[in-house]
Design a protein around this motif. Structure first.
Motif, short mmCIF file in Angstrom:
data_model
loop_
_atom_site.label_atom_id
_atom_site.label_comp_id
_atom_site.label_asym_id
_atom_site.label_seq_id
_atom_site.Cartn_x
_atom_site.Cartn_y
_atom_site.Cartn_z
N LEU A 1 0.53 -11.70 10.69
CA LEU A 1 1.33 -11.09 9.62
C LEU A 1 0.52 -10.96 8.34
N TRP A 2 -0.23 -12.02 7.99
CA TRP A 2 -1.10 -11.94 6.79
C TRP A 2 -2.16 -10.86 6.97
N SER B 1 1.86 -16.04 12.15
CA SER B 1 1.77 -16.05 10.70
C SER B 1 0.46 -15.42 10.23
N TRP B 2 -0.64 -15.75 10.90
CA TRP B 2 -1.94 -15.17 10.55
C TRP B 2 -1.96 -13.68 10.84
N HIS C 1 4.86 -8.23 3.78
CA HIS C 1 4.29 -9.21 4.72
C HIS C 1 3.96 -10.51 4.00
N PHE C 2 3.71 -10.43 2.70
CA PHE C 2 3.43 -11.63 1.91
C PHE C 2 4.70 -12.16 1.24
N LEU D 1 8.61 -13.27 9.95
CA LEU D 1 8.34 -14.16 11.08
C LEU D 1 9.59 -14.36 11.92
N GLU E 1 7.93 -11.48 1.85
CA GLU E 1 9.04 -11.75 2.78
C GLU E 1 8.50 -12.33 4.08
N HIS E 2 7.48 -13.15 3.96
CA HIS E 2 6.75 -13.65 5.12
C HIS E 2 7.67 -14.34 6.14
N GLN E 3 8.49 -15.28 5.69
CA GLN E 3 9.34 -16.03 6.62
C GLN E 3 10.38 -15.14 7.28
N GLY F 1 -0.67 -7.38 6.83
CA GLY F 1 -0.28 -7.11 5.45
C GLY F 1 -1.47 -6.74 4.58
#
Length: 145
Positions: free
Chosen positions: A68-69, A65-66, A38-39, A46, A41-43, A72
């Motif tokens: 996902l953070w 995005s938040w 999640h960190f 998303l 491969e964040h994009q 994660g």
């Protein structure tokens, strides 16, 4: 006298004692590794969320995005706690509650049958850990001094 097949396939007590920590650690690895993704491969994650038929619902809940953070972080922190058998039931519950909306919004989509049923199996594992508790070789079993 003939022995039953059960005699030959029943694991020893020593091996059964290790079943709980092995189950906890193997279950936790998908959360620890996935949470790191999640960190790292964040994009890419998303982008996968944007392709979801539930994209509008995700946006209504909060900033993708938040989210996902946050998920994660929960996966990493409580995945490690689950592996250690520390606050095991809380860890299993929070991982379960985090995985349900992810499963619904990302994996109930065309072409996602494999990941969907993988997550369903993981939810079953978390449910079992929550109901049974930490089992053997867990920090939860250490008595405070």
């Amino acid at each position: 006298m003939m022995r039953s097949i059960e005699t030959y396939i029943t694991p020893s007590q020593n091996l059964r004692d290790w079943a709980d920590p092995v189950f906890r650690v193997l279950t936790s690895l998908i959360f620890i590794i996935g949470g790191l993704g999640h960190f790292g491969e964040h994009q890419m994650m998303l982008d996968r969320m944007v392709e979801s038929p539930w994209w509008n619902m995700i946006n209504m809940v909060g900033n993708p995005s938040w989210l996902l953070w946050l998920s994660g972080g929960i996966f990493i922190i409580f995945g490690v706690m689950l592996a250690l058998g520390w606050m095991t039931r809380l860890s299993a519950l929070l991982l379960f509650l985090t995985l349900v909306p992810i499963t619904i919004t990302v994996h109930i989509a065309p072409g996602h049958a494999g990941p969907l049923f993988k997550n369903i199996a993981i939810l079953g594992s978390l449910f079992l850990i929550y109901c049974r508790g930490p089992g053997t070789y867990a920090l939860d079993n250490k008595k405070p001094h």
